[in-house]
Design a protein around this motif. Structure first.
Motif, PDB file in Angstrom:
ATOM      1  N   MET A  93       0.824  -1.186   0.000  1.00 36.63           N
ATOM      2  CA  MET A  93       0.000   0.000   0.000  1.00 36.63           C
ATOM      3  C   MET A  93       0.867   1.249   0.000  1.00 36.63           C
ATOM      4  O   MET A  93       0.476   2.252  -0.567  1.00 36.63           O
ATOM      5  N   LEU A  94       2.001   1.198   0.641  1.00 32.10           N
ATOM      6  CA  LEU A  94       2.866   2.364   0.691  1.00 32.10           C
ATOM      7  C   LEU A  94       3.458   2.691  -0.668  1.00 32.10           C
ATOM      8  O   LEU A  94       3.670   3.849  -1.006  1.00 32.10           O
ATOM      9  N   ALA A  95       3.746   1.667  -1.464  1.00 26.77           N
ATOM     10  CA  ALA A  95       4.356   1.875  -2.769  1.00 26.77           C
ATOM     11  C   ALA A  95       3.310   2.076  -3.858  1.00 26.77           C
ATOM     12  O   ALA A  95       3.651   2.353  -4.994  1.00 26.77           O
ATOM     13  N   GLY A  96       2.052   1.921  -3.506  1.00 24.42           N
ATOM     14  CA  GLY A  96       1.003   2.045  -4.505  1.00 24.42           C
ATOM     15  C   GLY A  96       0.439   0.678  -4.860  1.00 24.42           C
ATOM     16  O   GLY A  96       1.114  -0.331  -4.749  1.00 24.42           O
ATOM     17  N   ALA A  97      -0.802   0.662  -5.258  1.00 24.23           N
ATOM     18  CA  ALA A  97      -1.465  -0.592  -5.608  1.00 24.23           C
ATOM     19  C   ALA A  97      -1.359  -0.835  -7.101  1.00 24.23           C
ATOM     20  O   ALA A  97      -1.487   0.087  -7.901  1.00 24.23           O
ATOM     21  N   ASN A  98      -1.123  -2.087  -7.433  1.00 25.48           N
ATOM     22  CA  ASN A  98      -1.041  -2.483  -8.833  1.00 25.48           C
ATOM     23  C   ASN A  98      -1.784  -3.810  -8.966  1.00 25.48           C
ATOM     24  O   ASN A  98      -1.454  -4.780  -8.286  1.00 25.48           O
ATOM     25  N   PRO A  99      -2.771  -3.883  -9.832  1.00 28.23           N
ATOM     26  CA  PRO A  99      -3.556  -5.121  -9.963  1.00 28.23           C
ATOM     27  C   PRO A  99      -2.707  -6.342 -10.315  1.00 28.23           C
ATOM     28  O   PRO A  99      -3.090  -7.468  -9.997  1.00 28.23           O
ATOM     29  N   THR A 100      -1.571  -6.147 -10.917  1.00 29.66           N
ATOM     30  CA  THR A 100      -0.733  -7.300 -11.259  1.00 29.66           C
ATOM     31  C   THR A 100      -0.087  -7.918 -10.020  1.00 29.66           C
ATOM     32  O   THR A 100       0.450  -9.022 -10.098  1.00 29.66           O
ATOM     33  N   ASP A 101      -0.143  -7.220  -8.879  1.00 33.05           N
ATOM     34  CA  ASP A 101       0.412  -7.752  -7.628  1.00 33.05           C
ATOM     35  C   ASP A 101      -0.551  -8.702  -6.915  1.00 33.05           C
ATOM     36  O   ASP A 101      -0.165  -9.384  -5.973  1.00 33.05           O
ATOM     37  N   ILE A 102      -1.802  -8.745  -7.334  1.00 30.85           N
ATOM     38  CA  ILE A 102      -2.817  -9.542  -6.639  1.00 30.85           C
ATOM     39  C   ILE A 102      -2.469 -11.031  -6.611  1.00 30.85           C
ATOM     40  O   ILE A 102      -2.583 -11.658  -5.561  1.00 30.85           O
ATOM     41  N   PRO A 103      -2.018 -11.650  -7.694  1.00 30.50           N
ATOM     42  CA  PRO A 103      -1.682 -13.077  -7.596  1.00 30.50           C
ATOM     43  C   PRO A 103      -0.568 -13.361  -6.586  1.00 30.50           C
ATOM     44  O   PRO A 103      -0.647 -14.333  -5.831  1.00 30.50           O
ATOM     45  N   ALA A 104       0.457 -12.531  -6.551  1.00 39.07           N
ATOM     46  CA  ALA A 104       1.544 -12.734  -5.590  1.00 39.07           C
ATOM     47  C   ALA A 104       1.038 -12.538  -4.162  1.00 39.07           C
ATOM     48  O   ALA A 104       1.403 -13.294  -3.255  1.00 39.07           O
ATOM     49  N   ALA A 105       0.202 -11.540  -3.962  1.00 37.02           N
ATOM     50  CA  ALA A 105      -0.358 -11.300  -2.631  1.00 37.02           C
ATOM     51  C   ALA A 105      -1.238 -12.469  -2.198  1.00 37.02           C
ATOM     52  O   ALA A 105      -1.174 -12.910  -1.047  1.00 37.02           O
ATOM     53  N   ALA A 106      -2.052 -12.976  -3.109  1.00 36.12           N
ATOM     54  CA  ALA A 106      -2.924 -14.111  -2.789  1.00 36.12           C
ATOM     55  C   ALA A 106      -2.094 -15.335  -2.443  1.00 36.12           C
ATOM     56  O   ALA A 106      -2.420 -16.073  -1.501  1.00 36.12           O
ATOM     57  N   ALA A 107      -1.011 -15.569  -3.176  1.00 38.80           N
ATOM     58  CA  ALA A 107      -0.138 -16.710  -2.880  1.00 38.80           C
ATOM     59  C   ALA A 107       0.519 -16.542  -1.512  1.00 38.80           C
ATOM     60  O   ALA A 107       0.626 -17.509  -0.742  1.00 38.80           O
ATOM     61  N   ALA A 108       0.947 -15.332  -1.179  1.00 44.37           N
ATOM     62  CA  ALA A 108       1.565 -15.084   0.126  1.00 44.37           C
ATOM     63  C   ALA A 108       0.562 -15.295   1.257  1.00 44.37           C
ATOM     64  O   ALA A 108       0.888 -15.883   2.299  1.00 44.37           O
ATOM     65  N   ILE A 109      -0.665 -14.846   1.058  1.00 47.31           N
ATOM     66  CA  ILE A 109      -1.713 -15.033   2.071  1.00 47.31           C
ATOM     67  C   ILE A 109      -2.006 -16.521   2.251  1.00 47.31           C
ATOM     68  O   ILE A 109      -2.117 -17.008   3.389  1.00 47.31           O
ATOM     69  N   ALA A 110      -2.120 -17.244   1.158  1.00 44.05           N
ATOM     70  CA  ALA A 110      -2.398 -18.686   1.242  1.00 44.05           C
ATOM     71  C   ALA A 110      -1.255 -19.415   1.940  1.00 44.05           C
ATOM     72  O   ALA A 110      -1.490 -20.282   2.798  1.00 44.05           O
ATOM     73  N   ALA A 111      -0.024 -19.070   1.610  1.00 44.27           N
ATOM     74  CA  ALA A 111       1.136 -19.716   2.246  1.00 44.27           C
ATOM     75  C   ALA A 111       1.201 -19.401   3.733  1.00 44.27           C
ATOM     76  O   ALA A 111       1.468 -20.288   4.558  1.00 44.27           O
ATOM     77  N   ALA A 112       0.943 -18.155   4.105  1.00 44.88           N
ATOM     78  CA  ALA A 112       0.967 -17.776   5.521  1.00 44.88           C
ATOM     79  C   ALA A 112      -0.146 -18.477   6.296  1.00 44.88           C
ATOM     80  O   ALA A 112       0.062 -18.952   7.419  1.00 44.88           O
ATOM     81  N   THR A 113      -1.320 -18.568   5.703  1.00 45.41           N
ATOM     82  CA  THR A 113      -2.435 -19.253   6.357  1.00 45.41           C
ATOM     83  C   THR A 113      -2.137 -20.738   6.526  1.00 45.41           C
ATOM     84  O   THR A 113      -2.336 -21.309   7.601  1.00 45.41           O
ATOM     85  N   TRP A 114      -1.655 -21.377   5.476  1.00 42.86           N
ATOM     86  CA  TRP A 114      -1.314 -22.795   5.549  1.00 42.86           C
ATOM     87  C   TRP A 114      -0.253 -23.031   6.618  1.00 42.86           C
ATOM     88  O   TRP A 114      -0.379 -23.949   7.426  1.00 42.86           O
ATOM     89  N   THR A 115       0.793 -22.205   6.637  1.00 39.67           N
ATOM     90  CA  THR A 115       1.871 -22.349   7.621  1.00 39.67           C
ATOM     91  C   THR A 115       1.329 -22.198   9.035  1.00 39.67           C
ATOM     92  O   THR A 115       1.645 -22.989   9.925  1.00 39.67           O
ATOM     93  N   SER A 116       0.508 -21.191   9.251  1.00 39.05           N
ATOM     94  CA  SER A 116      -0.061 -20.953  10.571  1.00 39.05           C
ATOM     95  C   SER A 116      -0.906 -22.135  11.031  1.00 39.05           C
ATOM     96  O   SER A 116      -0.785 -22.584  12.175  1.00 39.05           O
ATOM     97  N   LEU A 117      -1.734 -22.648  10.146  1.00 35.34           N
ATOM     98  CA  LEU A 117      -2.612 -23.760  10.516  1.00 35.34           C
ATOM     99  C   LEU A 117      -1.842 -25.046  10.781  1.00 35.34           C
ATOM    100  O   LEU A 117      -2.264 -25.875  11.574  1.00 35.34           O
ATOM    101  N   HIS A 118      -0.706 -25.217  10.150  1.00 27.60           N
ATOM    102  CA  HIS A 118       0.050 -26.450  10.318  1.00 27.60           C
ATOM    103  C   HIS A 118       1.109 -26.382  11.406  1.00 27.60           C
ATOM    104  O   HIS A 118       1.539 -27.420  11.907  1.00 27.60           O
ATOM    105  N   LEU A 119       1.548 -25.199  11.780  1.00 32.56           N
ATOM    106  CA  LEU A 119       2.587 -25.095  12.795  1.00 32.56           C
ATOM    107  C   LEU A 119       2.049 -24.843  14.199  1.00 32.56           C
ATOM    108  O   LEU A 119       2.673 -25.226  15.179  1.00 32.56           O
ATOM    109  N   LEU A 120       0.922 -24.182  14.314  1.00 38.03           N
ATOM    110  CA  LEU A 120       0.347 -23.910  15.629  1.00 38.03           C
ATOM    111  C   LEU A 120      -0.472 -25.096  16.106  1.00 38.03           C
ATOM    112  O   LEU A 120      -1.156 -25.749  15.316  1.00 38.03           O
ATOM    113  N   GLU A 121      -0.403 -25.346  17.407  1.00 35.73           N
ATOM    114  CA  GLU A 121      -1.207 -26.420  17.982  1.00 35.73           C
ATOM    115  C   GLU A 121      -2.679 -26.032  17.919  1.00 35.73           C
ATOM    116  O   GLU A 121      -3.026 -24.873  18.092  1.00 35.73           O
TER     117      GLU A 121
END
Length: 138
Positions: free
Chosen positions: A1-29
């Motif tokens: 958001m600080l650097a500006g929004a670009n629609p081409t960043d959405i796939p990378a952001a979605a992948a990062a969110i999915a990876a963070a969610t998966w990691t959180s669900l699998h590492l936390l008890e």
């Protein structure tokens, strides 16, 4: 958001969110505790109230040289277990003006505060009780 929004960043952001969610669900008890929505709302309101009151107090002390500052350290004997529970508590209390958790000594949390004559320990106990009611009811 600080650097500006670009629609081409959405796939990378979605992948990062999915990876963070998966990691959180699998590492936390998995938690068996039940979250209390009313208690969480009360915690948020308590936090907001204390933030405003403490922020005004800190500003008054900083701007009025007649108001005393008695900086120092207080020790808080928390009942929360080490790890996530203490981390959540110290993170929450670090956001309140006038006190900063600085570490642990002899099983107690150490807080630096602007005025050691204020009821810091009682306020921390109220915060801890509200946090336990909101997040750690079994």
């Amino acid at each position: 958001m600080l650097a500006g929004a670009n629609p081409t960043d959405i796939p990378a952001a979605a992948a990062a969110i999915a990876a963070a969610t998966w990691t959180s669900l699998h590492l936390l008890e998995p938690s068996r505790s039940r979250r209390s929505i009313p208690a969480m709302v009360r915690l948020a309101l308590l936090f907001l109230y204390q933030s405003v009151v403490a922020g005004v107090d800190v500003a008054r002390r900083a701007l009025d040289p007649r108001l005393p500052l008695r900086p120092g350290f207080v020790f808080y004997p928390t009942g929360l277990s080490r790890g996530m529970q203490r981390n959540v508590f110290t993170t929450l209390t670090s956001l309140l003006p006038g006190t900063v958790p600085t570490g642990e000594e002899s099983g107690q949390l150490v807080y630096h505060c602007l005025d050691v004559e204020q009821p810091v320990v009682a306020e921390l106990a109220a915060e801890e009780a509200a946090l336990v009611r909101a997040l750690y009811n079994d």
